[in-house]
Every structure is written in structure tokens, then in C-alpha cells.
Write a protein that holds these residues in place. Structure first.
Motif, short mmCIF file in Angstrom:
data_model
loop_
_atom_site.label_atom_id
_atom_site.label_comp_id
_atom_site.label_asym_id
_atom_site.label_seq_id
_atom_site.Cartn_x
_atom_site.Cartn_y
_atom_site.Cartn_z
N ALA A 1 78.36 -7.77 -85.55
CA ALA A 1 77.40 -7.74 -86.63
C ALA A 1 76.95 -6.52 -86.78
CB ALA A 1 76.45 -8.87 -86.84
N ALA A 2 76.49 -5.98 -85.55
CA ALA A 2 75.65 -4.81 -85.45
C ALA A 2 76.86 -3.50 -85.85
CB ALA A 2 75.56 -4.34 -83.92
N PHE A 3 78.06 -3.72 -85.40
CA PHE A 3 79.04 -2.74 -85.73
C PHE A 3 79.31 -2.62 -87.17
CE2 PHE A 3 83.59 -2.39 -87.34
CZ PHE A 3 83.87 -0.99 -86.58
N LEU A 4 79.27 -3.61 -87.87
CA LEU A 4 79.40 -3.78 -89.51
C LEU A 4 78.18 -3.04 -90.00
CD1 LEU A 4 80.83 -7.50 -89.82
CD2 LEU A 4 82.02 -5.25 -90.20
N LEU A 5 76.78 -3.59 -89.39
CA LEU A 5 75.76 -2.91 -89.69
C LEU A 5 75.86 -1.36 -89.61
CD1 LEU A 5 72.87 -3.46 -91.11
CD2 LEU A 5 71.94 -3.52 -88.85
N GLY A 6 76.21 -0.75 -88.56
CA GLY A 6 76.10 0.51 -88.35
C GLY A 6 77.10 1.43 -89.60
N ALA A 7 78.36 0.37 -89.53
CA ALA A 7 79.33 1.38 -90.46
C ALA A 7 79.04 1.17 -91.91
CB ALA A 7 80.64 0.43 -90.22
N THR A 8 78.10 0.20 -92.20
CA THR A 8 77.60 0.15 -93.70
C THR A 8 76.66 1.19 -93.90
OG1 THR A 8 78.30 -2.22 -93.76
CG2 THR A 8 76.76 -1.25 -95.37
N THR A 9 75.73 1.24 -92.78
CA THR A 9 74.90 2.21 -92.98
C THR A 9 75.34 3.72 -93.17
OG1 THR A 9 73.33 0.84 -91.71
CG2 THR A 9 72.43 3.22 -92.09
N SER A 10 76.25 4.10 -92.16
CA SER A 10 77.05 5.40 -92.22
C SER A 10 77.51 5.77 -93.68
CB SER A 10 78.06 5.18 -91.00
OG SER A 10 78.56 6.56 -90.78
N VAL A 11 78.37 4.56 -94.17
CA VAL A 11 79.05 4.64 -95.50
C VAL A 11 77.95 5.09 -96.60
CG1 VAL A 11 80.30 3.61 -97.17
CG2 VAL A 11 81.04 3.50 -94.80
N VAL A 12 76.85 4.22 -96.55
CA VAL A 12 75.85 4.55 -97.70
C VAL A 12 75.34 5.87 -97.41
CG1 VAL A 12 73.62 3.55 -98.44
CG2 VAL A 12 75.55 1.84 -97.82
N SER A 13 74.88 6.14 -96.37
CA SER A 13 74.39 7.53 -96.10
C SER A 13 75.15 8.67 -96.47
CB SER A 13 74.33 7.71 -94.52
OG SER A 13 73.33 6.82 -93.95
N GLY A 14 76.54 8.55 -96.12
CA GLY A 14 77.39 9.69 -96.84
C GLY A 14 77.58 9.62 -98.26
N TYR A 15 77.38 8.43 -98.81
CA TYR A 15 77.42 8.39 -100.28
C TYR A 15 76.34 8.81 -100.93
CZ TYR A 15 77.72 6.42 -105.10
OH TYR A 15 78.07 6.17 -106.48
N LEU A 16 75.26 8.35 -100.61
CA LEU A 16 73.95 8.90 -101.09
C LEU A 16 73.71 10.50 -100.86
CD1 LEU A 16 71.38 6.20 -99.99
CD2 LEU A 16 72.29 6.56 -102.11
N GLY A 17 74.05 11.17 -99.67
CA GLY A 17 74.14 12.55 -99.55
C GLY A 17 74.82 13.35 -100.69
N MET A 18 76.18 12.63 -101.12
CA MET A 18 76.96 13.27 -101.86
C MET A 18 76.43 13.10 -103.43
SD MET A 18 79.20 12.26 -104.60
CE MET A 18 79.52 10.57 -104.51
N ARG A 19 75.70 12.05 -103.80
CA ARG A 19 75.03 11.85 -105.03
C ARG A 19 73.96 13.02 -105.04
NH1 ARG A 19 77.82 9.82 -108.84
NH2 ARG A 19 75.67 9.34 -110.01
N VAL A 20 73.05 13.05 -104.19
CA VAL A 20 72.13 14.24 -104.04
C VAL A 20 72.57 15.34 -104.39
CG1 VAL A 20 70.34 15.25 -102.88
CG2 VAL A 20 70.41 12.65 -102.87
N ALA A 21 73.59 15.85 -103.73
CA ALA A 21 74.24 17.08 -103.60
C ALA A 21 74.88 17.40 -105.21
CB ALA A 21 75.34 17.26 -102.75
N THR A 22 75.43 16.41 -105.87
CA THR A 22 76.14 16.53 -107.15
C THR A 22 75.09 16.71 -108.20
OG1 THR A 22 76.85 14.16 -107.24
CG2 THR A 22 78.51 15.76 -106.39
N PHE A 23 74.08 15.96 -107.94
CA PHE A 23 73.05 16.17 -108.65
C PHE A 23 72.26 17.38 -108.66
CE2 PHE A 23 68.13 15.34 -109.60
CZ PHE A 23 68.23 14.78 -110.89
N ALA A 24 72.25 18.03 -107.80
CA ALA A 24 71.43 19.33 -107.56
C ALA A 24 72.14 20.53 -107.76
CB ALA A 24 70.98 19.44 -106.05
N ASN A 25 73.50 20.59 -107.63
CA ASN A 25 74.44 21.89 -107.76
C ASN A 25 74.07 22.44 -108.94
OD1 ASN A 25 75.88 20.13 -109.48
ND2 ASN A 25 77.50 19.93 -107.91
N ALA A 26 74.29 22.13 -110.21
CA ALA A 26 73.94 22.61 -111.46
C ALA A 26 72.65 23.25 -111.58
CB ALA A 26 74.52 21.64 -112.69
N ARG A 27 71.58 22.41 -111.20
CA ARG A 27 70.38 22.64 -111.20
C ARG A 27 69.88 24.01 -110.46
NH1 ARG A 27 70.63 17.56 -112.28
NH2 ARG A 27 69.06 16.85 -113.97
#
Length: 763
Positions: free
Chosen positions: A141-167
């Protein structure tokens, strides 16, 4: 008696995480106030055009509203491409997560024959601990939690970056200071969101698991190590897959566009330009975010596990047990104060102020964090306590732990500054590499390799010094805390790391949207500083990986029941040799993957220039989608083999050859991998900034090597393309290799101790 008790620790840790999340939201809100019109070109965005301080684009013959509409269109294309790739990648990773969680459950459950009865505790046979089946379930369960958090972290980072590049590109018209603020605030939004979320999820997991484990703290924190394994396994695939994607596009775009067609970087005529900019977000943002999340998770898990078998665990001193998380909580607050210096102390006025401003962030955060660590140490820890030291008990004082954390913190600063020296075009090494381009690409490659090799020396001594001091004072727990100290300013590190790709994307958007030359010069200045800070961030990640891996190695040796690791033992030495070889095998696979994907990209870009009438003249539009598809297909296909090598190596070594051979494998991979990673990352960074040094033409020396399209510049571009997979694929992935293998060995240690050594036990 410590002043911070259980209740205070229960409040302060989540409070700091919430403060960090709110700070990230604030930074995002400030960035969102920069208006970008809808991507279809309709409307003027969130409000009317603010004319104060804006360069008069009309004087350059540039249509303002057309430029804005084009920026929005390009931003949308990059965002869609990055989102599409990550969603496809995450589908494959989801299947892997489920399968590997099952492997964890079956392997660890088999240690106790899937018994549901309490068993003797590993470190105190007189006590009864939770059954092996429960440990298997909670670790999975801890493995799945860490993996999910890692995936979400990467995705949110991408969304922030693509939101900011044109600005960032749009604000560059108003001045370099305004553009810097947008890029930096966007990086801060990602950095604080990721660091705070990682802390909050880990703290919540400890409390949730504790409801079942009760006073079995050894079992609790052994299960929690699965969190670090999940985070790093996703980081590996994210780094490798994202790195292959971005470097295939980058190499293809540069070799055909710059060298063969003599067109500028990010020119809209180049078919690979959208794929290149998408790659910045899936590799340098999403992959890097998952990578540093994994480092944080593993260092925290290592420290918590080692502490659980000390007097902290025996006495059930919750505040002292939570010391690693209290350090991380203090780091979020210290980094928030540091960020305000960059965003609110004053606006930058010139390009040469960008790099010093970023460099000050590292220094200020280190100084503030040192004071914060002192406060946390003396308020949360008893004056003296005992730690487990390979079968013996070691008496440790609270100020010893302050030294351990500070050693890692300041070793990170040394690594950062040394990395800057070897990769920034403000210093001699990069200028020497640029000068070597006079005689062609071969001498450029030779000098770049030499810079990378030489850059290993001081960081290794810094890491060695931190290891020795920490181990002498607090055994393996001290080394885990040194790693945590190096990562305690992770919010600032992620901020300046994310700033680079955002600035790079902004430059690409400015070029493709047809903005005036002065705007591109400003974004180039931001990007050049970002290349150096990216190298610094990789240095931190590699240095912390060395410390984390050693701490995990010590925990593995303890949990596997190994009394001593004797390097002259044939079993250990065989593993040592094989482990030292693994980073080279892994690098060969990732380099070849980038090369084969880049080969297909080059062929496609050439085909389009040859077959699409008017493309070279700008009279026809290229087929961007085909290039995006080539990078996507190649990265998803090619990431499997390197990932399988890393994940399978500890399992094969431990199962077939036993715990001692696996100990040698881990030690060999650590010693070899760290040095290969540093040299690869810094060689690539030096080649990249040598190219940018020639392109900028700021000094008389640089102008003598230019302009763009000169033979020296073409040689620099070739060096840069060689360095691309080194600094953005193989190098950064190697630090994940060494720590992932170590945490995987720790998680499966009970299985290896019970069932491992099938081959060596019969020879």
C-alpha cells in the motif's frame, strides 16, 4: 526534556505543509494575472492590454494582438502534447504499479508463510510484532501511495510550467525583470506544491498506518519504506521516458535546423520545434519533479526506519521520531522566506543580474535553513539518546544531529557552487570549451569531456566529508540526516530547477510567435541562467542520492542480518564488480535509445524540408504532429528496457546470489554511478552553455567565434547535441538508479534473508 512534544509535532508538520501549499497557490495566482488570450485567438484574455512599461511592438512592425494570439496557440499545442504524452505514459505505469505491488505482497508475505499470527520482532525477539502478511500488505500500500504521489507531482509540475511559458514570453516585452518574476514565481508554485504535498502525504501515511501497528514502530517504519520505493520507481520511468522524448526532439531539431538548414533555434519552420518544447515539460519538469520527490521520500524513509530501531523507537518518543519531518517542515518555511527575496525585494534591471539572483537563492536558503535546523534540533530532541550501530548501541547527543544535517546542507551548497563554476559561461571552463570550437567539433568534445571529469573531484570530497562526519557522530542515522539536510531546501531547489525549462519554453514561444529580437535576447538570458541552475539542481540530486543510498544500504545490511560487509569475500566482491558495471550498462541503453529516436527524428525533419514545398522559405506549415508522435512512440518503447534493468537487478542478485552479493552490488553501483552521473551532467551543461556563449556574443571573445551559423558555432551545436542525452537522460537517471536499487533491496530484505542465495548456497 524536549520542548516540542507529541502534540506540537502533530500540529507543526501538517501546518508547515499547508503553509507551503498556500504559498504555492499565491504564486500561481500572481502569475495567472498575466493575461493570455484564448488559443483560438479570440478575445483579449482576462482584461484589457496594460500599456505601462510595454515595449512598442508596432515600431518593429509586429502586430501586438497577432503575437498574443500566436503565443496562446503555441502554448495550447505544447500543453496538449505534454498532457497527451504523460497520460499515455501513466497508463503503462499504472499497470506496472499494480503488478509490482503484487510482487511486493507475495514476496514479503511468503517470509512468514502468509501467517496472520504475531511474530517475534526482528530486533527484539522477546517482543511480538505484527504478522508478515500485514507487513506485506502495508508495504504494498505504501508503494502504491508513493508511486501515485510521484506521478501526481510530475503531472502538476507540467501543468504549472505549460501555464507559465507563454506568460513569461509576453512579460519579456516589458523587461527582463518582469519575465524573470513570472518564470521564478511559476517555479515556486511547482516547488512548494511538490515539497509540501510530499511532506503532508508521508505524515498522513505514518499516522494512518500507526492506527494498525500501535507500538510496533519497527514494523510501521519498515512498511513506510515502500513509500520511497514507489516514488523512485515512478521517477525512474519518468526521467528515462521524458529524457528520451525531449532529447530525441532536441537533437533532431538542432542537427537539421541549425547545422544543415542554418535556421535559428525554435524557428517555426522546424518540424521538430513543438516536440522539442513539449519535451522540456515532460522531461525537465515532470521527470525532474518525480525525481526530487523520490529523493525526498527515500531520505525521509531511511531516517525514519533507522530511528525506529533506536531509543526513539524503544521509548516511543514521537516528537524525536518525527525529527526528519520537522526538519523538512522547517525547510518549507525557510524556503518561503528565501523566495520572497527574489520576488519582492526588487525587480531585476539587466540580464547580468539573473544568474546572481538565482545563486543568492541557494546561499540564503542554506543560511536560513541552518538556523532553522538548530531550532528544531534543540527543541524536539532529548539531550542524549542511543542509536543502533551495526550490532552495538551508540550514545549520541542532540547537537551531533545538528552537525549531521548541517554537513549535508553545506555540502550541497559546495556541490552547487562547483557545478556552477564548471557549467556557467561566466567562468573559465565553459569559455575554454567554447574556444576549442575554433578547430572543430572533435576538440570541443575532448575539452567538454575533460571538464566533466574534472568537475567530479570537489563534489566527491564534499560528499565524502559529509559521510565521514555524519557517520562518526550518529552512525547510519547521521548519514540519512545529512541526505535530508541536502534536500531540506528542496522547495528552493525545485523552484530554480523548474525556472529553467519555463524560460526555455518562453524563448521558443517568443521565436515562433515572431516577437521582436530584443524579447528573444531577454528570454535567452533567462534560459542561459536556467541551464546553469538546472545543472546545479542535478548536482544536488546526485549528491543527495549518494547519501540516501548509503543510508539505505546501512538499513539493508541491518535488516538482512549481515554482520559485516567483507569486500575480500568472493560473494561480496563479485557483486561489487557487477554493481560498478551497472551504471555503464544503463547509460549505454539510455544513450542508444536517445540516438535511435533522434535518428528517426532527423530523417523525418529532413523529409519534410525536402518534400513540403515552401517550408524552408516559411511559405508552408510543417507537420508538427508527426514529430510529436515519433518522440512519444520512441520514449514509451525505449524506457522499458532501462527501467527493467534497474528494477530487476536487486531482485535477481538477492534471490539467486544472496544478501552478501546484493550488498556488494549496491556498493559498486553507488560508487560508480555517482561519479558517472556528475561527469555526464556537467559535460552536457558545459557544452550547452558554450554554445549559448557563442550565440549571445556578449564579449569580444564570443563575437570572434560567431555569429550563429559560423563553423565554430556549428561545432558547438554538435557538442551540445552530444551532451543533451548525457545531461538530460543518462546523467539524471543514474542518481535514481543508485537510490532505487538501495531502497528496493531494503524493502525486499526479509525475503532475501529467508529465501535468497539459491545459486551461491549450492556452490
Amino acid at each position: 526534556m524536549a520542548l516540542i512534544g507529541t502534540v506540537a509535532a502533530e500540529v507543526l508538520i501538517p501546518l508547515a505543509a499547508v503553509i507551503g501549499i498556500l504559498f504555492a497557490v499565491l504564486q500561481w495566482y500572481v502569475v495567472s494575472r498575466v493575461a493570455v488570450p484564448p488559443h483560438d485567438g479570440g478575445g483579449a484574455g482576462k482584461g484589457e492590454r496594460e500599456s505601462d512599461g510595454v515595449d512598442d511592438d508596432e515600431e518593429d512592425g509586429v502586430d501586438y494582438r497577432g503575437v498574443e494570439a500566436r503565443c496562446a496557440e503555441i502554448q495550447h499545442a505544447i500543453s496538449v502534447g505534454a498532457t497527451s504524452f504523460l497520460m499515455t505514459e501513466y497508463k503503462y505505469l499504472g499497470a506496472f504499479m499494480a503488478a509490482f505491488a503484487a510482487v511486493i505482497f507475495v514476496s514479503l508475505g511468503s517470509v512468514g508463510r502468509f501467517s496472520t499470527s504475531p511474530e517475534p520482532c526482528p530486533y527484539d525477539a522477546a517482543r511480538r510484532c505484527r504478522p508478515a502478511l500485514a507487513n506485506a500488505a502495508f508495504t504494498a500500500a505504501a508503494f502504491l501511495l508513493g508511486a501515485t504521489t510521484s506521478v501526481v507531482s510530475g503531472y502538476l509540475g507540467m501543468r504549472v510550467a505549460t501555464f507559465a511559458n507563454a506568460r513569461t514570453a509576453l512579460e519579456a516585452r516589458r523587461g527582463i525583470g518582469r519575465a524573470f518574476a513570472v518564470a521564478f514565481r511559476s517555479g515556486a508554485a511547482m516547488g512548494f506544491l511538490l515539497a509540501s504535498s510530499a511532506l503532508l502525504v508521508l505524515f498522513a501515511a505514518v499516522n494512518a498506518f500507526g492506527l494498525y501497528y500501535g507500538d510496533d514502530w519497527g514494523g510501521l517504519y519498515e512498511a513506510i519504506t515502500g513509500y520511497g520505493l514507489g516514488g523512485s520507481s515512478m521517477a525512474l520511468f519518468g526521467r528515462v521516458g521524458g529524457g528520451i522524448y525531449t532529447k530525441a526532439a532536441d537533437v533532431g531539431a538542432d542537427l537539421v535546423g541549425k547545422v544543415e538548414r542554418n535556421i535559428p533555434e525554435d524557428d517555426p519552420r522546424n518540424p521538430a520545434v513543438i516536440a522539442d518544447n513539449v519535451g522540456d515539460n515532460v522531461g525537465d519538469i515532470a521527470g525532474m519533479g518525480s525525481d526530487l520527490f523520490g529523493s525526498y521520500a527515500e531520505s525521509s524513509c531511511a531516517a525514519l526506519f533507522v530511528a525506529s530501531i533506536s531509543s526513539f523507537g524503544a521509548d516511543h518518543d514521537f516528537a524525536a521520531m518525527m525529527y526528519p519531518l520537522l526538519v523538512s517542515a522547517a525547510g518549507i518555511v525557510a524556503c518561503a522566506a528565501t523566495t520572497l527575496v527574489a520576488t519582492d525585494a526588487g525587480e531585476l534591471g539587466a540580464a547580468d543580474e539573473v544568474a546572481p539572483a538565482l545563486k543568492r537563492q541557494i546561499l540564503i536558503s542554506t543560511v536560513l535553513m541552518t538556523a532553522a535546523v538548530a531550532a528544531v534540533t534543540f527543541l524536539s530532541l532529548p539531550r542524549s539518546f542511543t542509536l543502533f550501530d551495526f550490532g552495538e548501541r551508540k550514545l549520541v547527543k542532540n547537537w551531533h544531529l545538528f552537525i549531521c544535517v548541517s554537513a549535508g546542507l553545506w555540502a550541497g551548497l559546495v556541490i552547487g557552487y562547483v557545478t556552477e563554476y564548471f557549467t556557467s559561461n561566466a567562468y573559465g571552463p565553459v569559455k575554454t570549451v567554447a574556444q576549442s570550437c575554433r578547430t572543430g567539433a572533435a576538440t570541443n568534445v575532448i575539452f567538454g569531456l575533460a571538464v566533466g571529469y574534472k568537475s567530479v573531484i570537489v563534489p566527491i570530497f564534499a560528499i565524502a566529508g559529509a559521510i565521514y562526519a555524519s557517520f562518526r557522530l550518529a552512525a547510519m542515522y547521521g548519514i540519512a540526516l545529512a541526505a535530508l539536510g541536502m534536500l531540506s531546501t528542496i522547495a528552493t531547489g525545485l523552484t530554480i530547477d523548474a525556472y529553467g525549462p519555463i524560460s526555455d519554453n518562453a524563448g521558443g514561444i517568443a521565436e515562433m510567435a515572431g516577437m521582436p529580437r530584443r524579447v528573444r535576447e531577454r528570454t535567452d538570458a533567462l534560459d542561459a541562467a536556467g541551464n546553469t541552475t538546472a545543472a546545479i539542481g542535478k548536482g544536488f540530486a546526485i549528491g543527495s542520492a549518494a547519501l540516501v543510498s548509503l543510508a539505505l544500504f546501512g538499513a539493508y545490511v541491518s535488516r538482512a542480518g549481515i554482520r559485516t560487509v567483507n569486500v575480500v569475500s568472493p560473494r561480496v566482491f563479485v557483486g561489487l564488480l557487477a554493481g560498478a558495471m551497472l551504471p555503464y550498462w544503463f547509460s549505454a541503453m539510455t544513450m542508444r535509445s536517445v540516438g535511435s529516436a533522434a535518428l528517426r527524428m532527423v530523417e523525418e525533419v529532413r523529409r519534410q524540408f525536402d518534400e513540403i514545398p515552401g517550408l524552408a522559405e516559411g511559405l508552408a506549415a510543417p507537420d508538427y504532429a508527426t514529430c510529436v508522435r515519433i518522440s512519444t512512440d520512441a520514449s514509451l518503447r525505449e524506457m522499458v528496457a532501462p527501467g527493467a534493468l534497474v528494477m530487476a537487478s536487486p531482485l535477481v542478485a538477492g534471490t539467486l546470489f544472496g544478501v552478501e552479493a546484493l550488498a556488494g552490488l549496491l556498493a559498486g553501483a553507488l560508487v560508480s554511478g555517482v561519479q558517472v552521473a556528475i561527469s555526464a551532467s556537467n559535460s552536457g551543461g558545459a557544452w550547452d552553455n558554450a554554445k549559448k556563449y557563442i550565440e549571445a556574443g556578449v564579449t569580444e571573445e564570443a563575437r570572434s567565434l560567431g555569429p550563429k551559423g559560423s563553423e565554430a558555432h556549428k561545432a558547438a551545436v554538435i557538442g551540445d547535441t552530444i551532451g543533451d542525452p548525457l545531461k538530460d537522460t543518462s546523467g539524471p537517471s543514474l542518481n535514481i538508479l543508485v537510490k532505487l536499487m538501495a531502497v528496493e533491496a531494503l524493502v525486499f530484505a526479509p525475503f532475501f534473508a529467508a529465501h535468497g542465495g539459491i545459486v551461491f548456497n549450492h556452490l
